[in-house]
Design a protein around this motif. Structure first.
Motif, short mmCIF file in Angstrom:
data_model
loop_
_atom_site.label_atom_id
_atom_site.label_comp_id
_atom_site.label_asym_id
_atom_site.label_seq_id
_atom_site.Cartn_x
_atom_site.Cartn_y
_atom_site.Cartn_z
N ASP A 29 1.26 41.78 71.19
CA ASP A 29 2.48 42.61 71.24
C ASP A 29 3.08 42.76 69.84
O ASP A 29 3.41 43.88 69.41
N HIS A 120 13.01 39.79 73.62
CA HIS A 120 13.36 38.40 73.94
C HIS A 120 14.85 38.30 74.26
O HIS A 120 15.64 39.15 73.85
N ASP A 176 1.05 41.42 76.61
CA ASP A 176 2.23 40.70 77.09
C ASP A 176 2.34 40.67 78.62
O ASP A 176 3.00 39.79 79.17
#
Ligand code: 5GP
Ligand code: MN
Length: 339
Positions: A29, A120, A176
């Protein structure tokens, strides 16, 4: 989103030397995102270099066929010069400059505005001038696709991007989501559908990402599963420890443990899986969960790291023989606190 896109385009205006940066131990990713970004910028006439904190594993070499990515651990002086000469830095697939390890200092000292595009949890907002953050995106590459498709350069047409960017974006979501098996949303499939229309070969990408490892890597997995895997039934967990010695006997290469930590989750009652890999001066931690345990919170609290709800990583500084006990105690306490 619209307002941020306007600001993104504003940031690009008049820029001569952009730098794209990803996290330490880059995965599919992070690598896909920096390559796609650089490729997009070049296609609109903006020069863009890429610096990653550490080398990419060899199975991702196909994303950088011209070997144009600079690795900080290998070419620090050149990379520092690029960081200080850039007039814009785009940070991809991490939420804090600390995730770039030794590059952090130079990035913090650079006067260039920094744009973050990341999926994130909990980005460190004060480190960036403009932030695109969406933890519900399956991959940074999915969020990047959304950003690029909303710009006036593409007007939503994926064919406006270079083919190199299509491949890189696809590699990011495949990596991912572990081949579309987790964190996928309807958007992920819209993106995948557009990428297929653009002509990417999904089967070939699949082979490159998941079927390009060495024989030794498979034997090392066998060794780990038979000799190191321990089940902890009282906390519905499983742990594996990979020592430097085992790494050496199986001619370990960067990226060889990719996917290992997911395997124990195939056992019905295992809700948390941990892989501890002995590294130089620290033990690398990889955590995965199914069910409700937030390994992001577990990692932040006990393993000096973070990541996502079901996939997180970190570091600990303990002798290898103390790691398993520490893991058991940490998870026991965590489960008590989060009942
Ligand atoms: P992996 O187990 O594949 O190395 O990492 C899983 C996830 O945790 C990734 O999203 C990665 O970005 C994050 N992660 C891995 N190592 C660290 C770390 O040392 N610190 C933080 N904050 N996140 C990490
Ligand atoms: Mn990612």
């Amino acid at each position: 989103m619209k307002q941020n896109i306007d600001r993104f385009e504003e940031h690009l205006r008049g820029k001569k030397r952009v730098l794209a940066v990803g996290h330490f131990h880059p995965d599919g990713d992070a690598t896909g995102a920096v390559v796609a970004m650089a490729s997009f910028l070049k296609s609109i006439g903006i020069e863009c270099s890429i610096v990653l904190p550490s080398p990419i594993p060899s199975y991702l070499d196909f994303l950088d066929p011209r070997k144009s990515i600079l690795f900080y651990t290998q070419e620090r002086e050149r990379a520092d010069r690029l960081i200080f000469e850039s007039d814009l830095i785009i940070c991809l697939d991490f939420n804090s400059l600390s995730r770039t390890e030794d590059m952090e200092k130079a990035l913090k000292e650079s006067k260039a505005p920094k744009i973050l595009i990341d999926h994130h949890l909990n980005p460190v907002t004060e480190e960036f001038s403009l932030i695109f953050s969406d933890p519900s995106a399956s991959a940074t590459c999915e969020l990047l696709w959304r950003v690029l498709m909303n710009t006036s350069f593409t007007h939503g047409d994926i064919c406006a991007l270079p083919h190199e960017a299509h491949i890189a974006l696809a590699a990011g979501i495949l990596a991912d989501t572990n081949n579309f098996s987790n964190s996928v949303t309807p958007d992920t499939f819209t993106m995948a559908s557009q990428l297929l229309h653009s002509g990417i070969d999904l089967a070939e990408l699949n082979d490159r990402l998941f079927k390009h490892f060495s024989e030794n890597r498979l034997k090392m997995l066998g060794e780990l599963l038979t000799r190191s895997m321990v089940f902890h039934p009282h906390i519905n967990a499983c742990s594996m420890i990979l020592s430097q010695q085992t790494k050496r006997s199986f001619d370990y290469k960067e990226g060889d443990t990719e996917g290992f930590v997911n395997i124990p989750l195939s056992v019905r009652d295992v809700e948390v899986s941990a892989l501890f890999t002995e590294s130089d001066g620290y033990v690398k931690v990889s955590l995965r969960s199914k069910g409700g345990v937030s390994v992001n919170a577990l990692s932040a609290q006990y393993f000096n790291g973070g990541g996502h709800e079901r996939a997180a990583g970190g570091k600990i500084y303990l002798p290898l023989e103390e790691v398993r006990g520490y893991f058991e105690r940490s998870l026991e306490q965590f489960l008590r606190e989060h009942k």
